[in-house]
Scaffold this motif. Structure first.
Motif, PDB file in Angstrom:
ATOM      1  N   MET A 268     -98.380 -99.215 -41.478  1.00 22.62           N
ATOM      2  CA  MET A 268     -98.433 -98.493 -40.235  1.00 22.62           C
ATOM      3  C   MET A 268     -99.666 -98.934 -39.455  1.00 22.62           C
ATOM      4  O   MET A 268    -100.744 -99.057 -39.999  1.00 22.62           O
ATOM      5  CB  MET A 268     -98.496 -96.996 -40.495  1.00 22.62           C
ATOM      6  N   ASP A 269     -99.460 -99.106 -38.195  1.00 16.76           N
ATOM      7  CA  ASP A 269    -100.541 -99.552 -37.326  1.00 16.76           C
ATOM      8  C   ASP A 269    -101.034 -98.358 -36.514  1.00 16.76           C
ATOM      9  O   ASP A 269    -100.598 -98.109 -35.395  1.00 16.76           O
ATOM     10  CB  ASP A 269    -100.032-100.665 -36.413  1.00 16.76           C
ATOM     11  N   VAL A 270    -101.968 -97.588 -37.130  1.00 19.21           N
ATOM     12  CA  VAL A 270    -102.453 -96.356 -36.523  1.00 19.21           C
ATOM     13  C   VAL A 270    -103.975 -96.417 -36.421  1.00 19.21           C
ATOM     14  O   VAL A 270    -104.646 -96.836 -37.358  1.00 19.21           O
ATOM     15  CB  VAL A 270    -102.045 -95.134 -37.384  1.00 19.21           C
ATOM     16  N   ASN A 271    -104.493 -95.983 -35.280  1.00 17.27           N
ATOM     17  CA  ASN A 271    -105.939 -95.927 -35.105  1.00 17.27           C
ATOM     18  C   ASN A 271    -106.453 -94.660 -35.786  1.00 17.27           C
ATOM     19  O   ASN A 271    -106.178 -93.548 -35.347  1.00 17.27           O
ATOM     20  CB  ASN A 271    -106.288 -95.923 -33.621  1.00 17.27           C
ATOM     21  N   ILE A 272    -107.215 -94.839 -36.874  1.00 14.81           N
ATOM     22  CA  ILE A 272    -107.661 -93.711 -37.683  1.00 14.81           C
ATOM     23  C   ILE A 272    -108.615 -92.797 -36.908  1.00 14.81           C
ATOM     24  O   ILE A 272    -108.627 -91.581 -37.114  1.00 14.81           O
ATOM     25  CB  ILE A 272    -108.285 -94.197 -39.004  1.00 14.81           C
ATOM     26  N   LEU A 273    -109.425 -93.336 -36.022  1.00 18.07           N
ATOM     27  CA  LEU A 273    -110.375 -92.517 -35.271  1.00 18.07           C
ATOM     28  C   LEU A 273    -109.665 -91.571 -34.310  1.00 18.07           C
ATOM     29  O   LEU A 273    -110.026 -90.399 -34.196  1.00 18.07           O
ATOM     30  CB  LEU A 273    -111.360 -93.398 -34.517  1.00 18.07           C
TER      31      LEU A 273
END
Length: 55
Positions: free
Chosen positions: A1-6
């Motif tokens: 998954m390409d998710v921005n953790i911040l």
């Protein structure tokens, strides 16, 4: 998954902060309005939740 953790962490933090703030304000208001009765109802809800999820 390409998710921005911040961004995800910030969204979860903001949602948690908002719900807790509303809960505290609502609890204070209901406590002033209903007093001891609201404590008893809250306790019964917690006991019910324990029975539902523990058993």
């Amino acid at each position: 998954m390409d998710v921005n953790i911040l961004i995800t962490a910030a969204a979860i933090g903001f949602a948690t902060f908002t719900m807790v703030t509303i809960g505290v304000m609502l609890g204070r208001l209901l406590g002033l309005m209903f007093g001891k009765c609201s404590e008893i109802v809250g306790g019964l809800v917690l006991i019910y939740d324990w029975f539902v999820y523990a058993l």
